[in-house]
Write a protein that holds these residues in place. Sequence first.
Motif: not given
Length: 394
Positions: A356-360
């Motif tokens: 999710s960090a990568m996506t966010e």
Amino acid sequence: MPVKSVKDMDLTSKKVLVRVDFNVPIVNDKITDVTRITAAIPTIEYILKQKGATVILMSHLGRPKEGERKPEFSLAPVAQKLSELIGKKVIMAADCIGDAVEKLVKDSKPGDIILLENVRYYHEEEKNDPEFAKKLAKLGDVYVNDAFGTAHRAHASTEGITKFLPSAAGFLIEKEIEFLEPIVRNPKQPFVAVIGGAKVSSKIAVLESFLEKCSAMVISGGMSYTFLKAMGKKIGKSLLEEDYVDTAKKFLKTAADKKIEIIFPLDRVCAKEFKEDSEPIYVESDEVPGDLIGMDIGPKTIDAIKSCFATAKTIIWNGPVGVFEYKNFQKGTYAVAQMIANADAITVVGGGDSVSAMTEFGYADKVSHLSTGGGASLEYLEGKSLPGIVALEK
Ligand code: AMP
């Protein structure tokens, strides 16, 4: 051993039973993240392109207790969302086994998509009950598994069913194997692993297995404090798993014996309280003074990771390096995401929070592979055989 691919099967005029992972977050009847639904579409579309094929999807959603059929565990909202995303009607079945569903499937036409109701409405699913698996199998001519996230569990819809139908892997599982297998067997060197997150207990097995193959390892996030404690450093009020201090000591000794470089945070951003609006306090030390809490890595640590990445040919990242959910403490995780996105290496990011960090942060399409499997990814990387995958081997 290689797995059989959906592409190896003749699907002409077949009813294709596909296990997907539609275990999506739903808040107030709204699906808040469609990633898992979108991810299943390539396999579904491939099957629909085969002449005369019908797709019958099955999944779990949440953890309903035995006999509990609450609306929040129904896959009906997923049927609607999938229909919007794929631009085709999706027929929602009232159940996943039984006469009515069998009739619905029998009456279906080529090109139809049917979504069965939550397989975990039956406790037989998680018990891998053969009779239940057989009832599911009655609904298809062939079986395709595309739910990597549950492949580490031998359940009726992931493993049991393969005893009754010709079985193969969908594209998602194939891609996970394509990227994770070389890391387990023979990663392109230098191989650097960045492991963070909250708990040593959930990552120790993968850390130990990486000691056998990586040239350097970055240990960060909340779990780094148990290691620092094991090294006799001050950690203030930072996260500690007291029961794992001895395990951490043993790990450090093995790493030293094997001459594997382990990078721990050299500096950090701390807080007086574990709160979103706590003031960030920079500490230029590898220890945490007083009763502060270590919340994020600092710029010196980011530089050290950068140097380590400069020559790496394989990088794997699992677990945020700080409390990235809080804006004041997300710089470290952001920096790692950015460095991974720009690295000239095979890059694999796994674990719910790192993905999710990568996506966010907008870097999802800048990595070689985002592994969506959570527990399944970790077990695969530890070198364990996943029952759902073994069952698909040629
Ligand atoms: P995991 O599921 O083990 O990968 O852990 C992810 C969680 O670790 C996230 O919710 C992060 O906020 C948390 N985390 C990362 N760094 C720290 C830290 N220094 N202290 C406490 N929790 C942390």
